[in-house]
Design a protein around this motif. Structure first.
Motif, PDB file in Angstrom:
ATOM      1  N   ALA A 184       0.840  -1.207   0.000  1.00  0.00           N
ATOM      2  CA  ALA A 184       0.000   0.000   0.000  1.00  0.00           C
ATOM      3  C   ALA A 184       0.869   1.248   0.000  1.00  0.00           C
ATOM      4  O   ALA A 184       0.566   2.240  -0.678  1.00  0.00           O
ATOM      5  CB  ALA A 184      -0.930  -0.017   1.209  1.00  0.00           C
ATOM      6  N   HIS A 185       1.950   1.198   0.770  1.00  0.00           N
ATOM      7  CA  HIS A 185       2.859   2.342   0.840  1.00  0.00           C
ATOM      8  C   HIS A 185       3.531   2.592  -0.505  1.00  0.00           C
ATOM      9  O   HIS A 185       3.634   3.740  -0.957  1.00  0.00           O
ATOM     10  CB  HIS A 185       3.908   2.085   1.920  1.00  0.00           C
ATOM     11  N   LEU A 186       3.976   1.535  -1.174  1.00  0.00           N
ATOM     12  CA  LEU A 186       4.655   1.694  -2.456  1.00  0.00           C
ATOM     13  C   LEU A 186       3.697   2.209  -3.530  1.00  0.00           C
ATOM     14  O   LEU A 186       4.099   2.986  -4.408  1.00  0.00           O
ATOM     15  CB  LEU A 186       5.279   0.362  -2.884  1.00  0.00           C
ATOM     16  N   GLU A 187       2.451   1.798  -3.455  1.00  0.00           N
ATOM     17  CA  GLU A 187       1.459   2.328  -4.399  1.00  0.00           C
ATOM     18  C   GLU A 187       1.254   3.828  -4.161  1.00  0.00           C
ATOM     19  O   GLU A 187       1.162   4.627  -5.110  1.00  0.00           O
ATOM     20  CB  GLU A 187       0.131   1.585  -4.245  1.00  0.00           C
TER      21      GLU A 187
ATOM     22  N   ASN B 216       1.894   7.329  -6.558  1.00  0.00           N
ATOM     23  CA  ASN B 216       0.944   8.443  -6.690  1.00  0.00           C
ATOM     24  C   ASN B 216       1.567   9.759  -6.243  1.00  0.00           C
ATOM     25  O   ASN B 216       1.207  10.828  -6.739  1.00  0.00           O
ATOM     26  CB  ASN B 216      -0.318   8.156  -5.880  1.00  0.00           C
ATOM     27  N   ASN B 217       2.493   9.656  -5.288  1.00  0.00           N
ATOM     28  CA  ASN B 217       3.142  10.858  -4.764  1.00  0.00           C
ATOM     29  C   ASN B 217       3.989  11.552  -5.827  1.00  0.00           C
ATOM     30  O   ASN B 217       4.175  12.767  -5.795  1.00  0.00           O
ATOM     31  CB  ASN B 217       4.004  10.501  -3.557  1.00  0.00           C
ATOM     32  N   ARG B 218       4.514  10.794  -6.757  1.00  0.00           N
ATOM     33  CA  ARG B 218       5.311  11.390  -7.835  1.00  0.00           C
ATOM     34  C   ARG B 218       4.493  12.428  -8.599  1.00  0.00           C
ATOM     35  O   ARG B 218       5.003  13.489  -8.974  1.00  0.00           O
ATOM     36  CB  ARG B 218       5.818  10.311  -8.784  1.00  0.00           C
ATOM     37  N   GLN B 219       3.227  12.119  -8.827  1.00  0.00           N
ATOM     38  CA  GLN B 219       2.362  13.059  -9.520  1.00  0.00           C
ATOM     39  C   GLN B 219       2.106  14.294  -8.670  1.00  0.00           C
ATOM     40  O   GLN B 219       2.065  15.419  -9.180  1.00  0.00           O
ATOM     41  CB  GLN B 219       1.035  12.384  -9.883  1.00  0.00           C
TER      42      GLN B 219
ATOM     43  N   PRO C 166      10.046  13.415  -3.122  1.00  0.00           N
ATOM     44  CA  PRO C 166       9.861  13.680  -1.687  1.00  0.00           C
ATOM     45  C   PRO C 166       8.383  13.571  -1.317  1.00  0.00           C
ATOM     46  O   PRO C 166       7.517  13.963  -2.108  1.00  0.00           O
ATOM     47  CB  PRO C 166      10.371  15.119  -1.530  1.00  0.00           C
ATOM     48  N   GLU C 167       8.116  13.048  -0.154  1.00  0.00           N
ATOM     49  CA  GLU C 167       6.725  12.896   0.289  1.00  0.00           C
ATOM     50  C   GLU C 167       6.067  14.268   0.401  1.00  0.00           C
ATOM     51  O   GLU C 167       6.588  15.178   1.043  1.00  0.00           O
ATOM     52  CB  GLU C 167       6.688  12.182   1.643  1.00  0.00           C
ATOM     53  N   VAL C 168       4.913  14.407  -0.230  1.00  0.00           N
ATOM     54  CA  VAL C 168       4.176  15.669  -0.219  1.00  0.00           C
ATOM     55  C   VAL C 168       3.020  15.551   0.771  1.00  0.00           C
ATOM     56  O   VAL C 168       2.223  14.608   0.710  1.00  0.00           O
ATOM     57  CB  VAL C 168       3.644  16.013  -1.624  1.00  0.00           C
TER      58      VAL C 168
END
Length: 330
Positions: free
Chosen positions: A54-57, A61-64, A103-105
Motif C-alpha cells: 500500500a505504501h509503495l502504491e 501516486n506521490n510522484r504526480q 519527496p513525500e508531499v
C-alpha cells in the motif's frame, strides 16, 4: 533448521541477506526492495507485507503530487521545508526521497506539531567556578588571569542565554535579542541545558522536528545547525534565527488563514536564502509572556553578577568578565 533457513523477499522473491534485510511483522524485504520505501518512514517491524504494498502504491501516486508542487516559500539551511501555498502542500529536501525526485508531499492539514531541540555537551571547568575553560579568563586556583581556550561560543542554551538579560534590559554578551525569547517557546528539552552540578552545557546542535499525520511517517527531523566547539557566539545566534524561520513557516502552515498570511510568498533568491527574523518575534504574540511561562534554570553561580560594561553573565567567583575582561566589582 529454522535459524539457518533461507529467507526470501516478499516483494521480489529474491533471497535476502541476513545483515541487510528488513524484517516485517509477517515477512522480509531484501536490501533493494527496502530502498523503495520512503526514507522518512519507519516502524516497519510492526507493519505487514500488505502495508508495504500500500505504501509503495502511494509512493507512485506521490510522484504526480510532487510534479504539480510549486514552491512559494521555504526555510532551512541544510535540511529545508518547502511550501506550495496555492495548493496547500509542503515537503522536505531530505534524503533519498528528494534525491530521487519523489519527496513525500503533505497536505497542510497533516501538520500536527512542530518544535525545536538543542543538543548539549559537557565542558571542562578546571577551577570549578561554573565557567568553562573555553571562556574562562580567571583561574580561581591560582588567583591569576588566564587566556581562555576558546572564542566564547555560547553555553547553556537559549534558556540560559535569556538569563543574561539584566533587569534593565541590557543585552548579554552573546547579543541576545527578542528572537531568542521567541525561539524559546518552541524548545522542548531545555531541562538538559545544565549538568547535575548546575553548570551550563555547551550547545552542540539545534534541530527542528515536524510531526505529521501519515500512516507510515510520524516525525521528520531537520538539522538546523551543528555548533563546533570553537564557534563564535554569532554562529549559535544564526542557528536560532534559522530555527525560528522554520517554526514561523510551520506556524503559518498550521494557520494559513491567520492574520498576516505567509510572510514570504515568493521563492528565496537562489532557492533558500535565510528568512529574516522580525524583531520581537511574532507580531501578534506577547513574547515576554511566552518567556515568563518558560522554566528557566535558576543557578545563582551561573547567572550573577552581570558585567557593568557589557552586561555579560558571570559567576560570583569571577574577578574578570569572561566576555570583555572588565574587572568585576565585588
Amino acid at each position: 533448521m529454522g535459524l539457518f533457513e533461507k529467507k526470501f523477499c516478499d516483494l521480489c522473491n529474491e533471497k535476502v541477506n541476513m545483515l541487510t534485510r528488513l524484517k516485517l511483522s509477517d515477512g522480509f524485504l531484501c536490501s533493494d526492495c527496502k530502498k523503495k520505501l520512503s526514507c522518512l518512514s519507519g516502524s516497519w517491524g510492526e507493519r505487514s507485507v500488505s502495508d508495504v504494498k500500500a505504501h509503495l502504491e502511494a509512493r507512485e501516486n506521490n510522484r504526480q503530487k510532487y510534479a504539480q508542487f510549486h514552491m512559494s516559500a521555504g526555510a532551512g539551511v541544510r535540511d529545508k521545508i518547502m511550501v506550495d501555498m496555492s495548493n496547500g502542500k509542503f515537503c522536505f529536501n531530505i534524503g533519498r526521497d528528494y534525491s530521487e525526485n519523489n519527496p513525500e508531499v503533505f497536505d497542510f492539514s497533516q501538520l500536527m506539531d512542530f518544535y525545536l531541540k538543542e543538543s548539549y555537551t559537557d565542558e571542562r571547568d578546571s577551577d570549578d567556578d561554573g565557567i568553562p575553560d573555553r571562556v574562562d579568563t580567571f583561574d580561581n586556583r591560582t588567583g591569576q588571569a588566564v587566556q581562555p581556550k576558546g572564542n566564547g561560543a555560547m553555553f547553556g542554551g537559549v534558556m540560559n542565554s535569556m538569563g543574561m538579560m539584566n533587569p534593565m534590559g541590557m543585552q548579554g554578551a552573546m547579543g541576545m535579542n527578542a528572537s531568542t525569547v521567541s525561539v524559546a517557546q518552541y524548545m522542548r528539552n531545555t531541562d538538559r541545558s545544565v549538568d547535575y552540578d548546575g553548570n551550563p552545557r555547551r550547545v552542540s546542535s539545534v534541530d527542528a522536528y515536524i510531526v505529521v499525520n501519515h500512516p507510515y511517517i510520524n516525525e521528520i527531523k531537520l538539522n538546523v545547525a551543528h555548533i563546533p566547539e570553537n564557534a563564535a557566539p554569532t554562529q549559535l545566534m544564526q542557528a536560532y534565527n534559522d530555527a525560528l524561520a522554520i517554526m514561523e513557516l510551520c506556524r503559518q502552515i498550521k494557520n494559513p488563514n491567520a492574520s498576516g498570511g505567509f510572510a514570504n510568498q515568493n521563492p528565496y533568491a537562489g532557492g533558500y536564502n535565510q528568512q529574516p527574523v522580525q524583531q520581537g518575534g511574532f507580531g501578534n504574540q506577547n513574547t515576554q509572556q511566552s518567556y515568563n511561562q518558560q522554566s528557566v534554570p535558576q543557578n545563582s553561580a551561573a547567572v550573577m553578577p552581570f558585567c557593568p560594561s557589557c552586561g555579560a553573565q558571570n559567576t560570583a567567583m569571577s574577578a574578570f568578565c569572561p566576555n570583555c575582561g572588565t574587572p568585576l566589582k565585588k
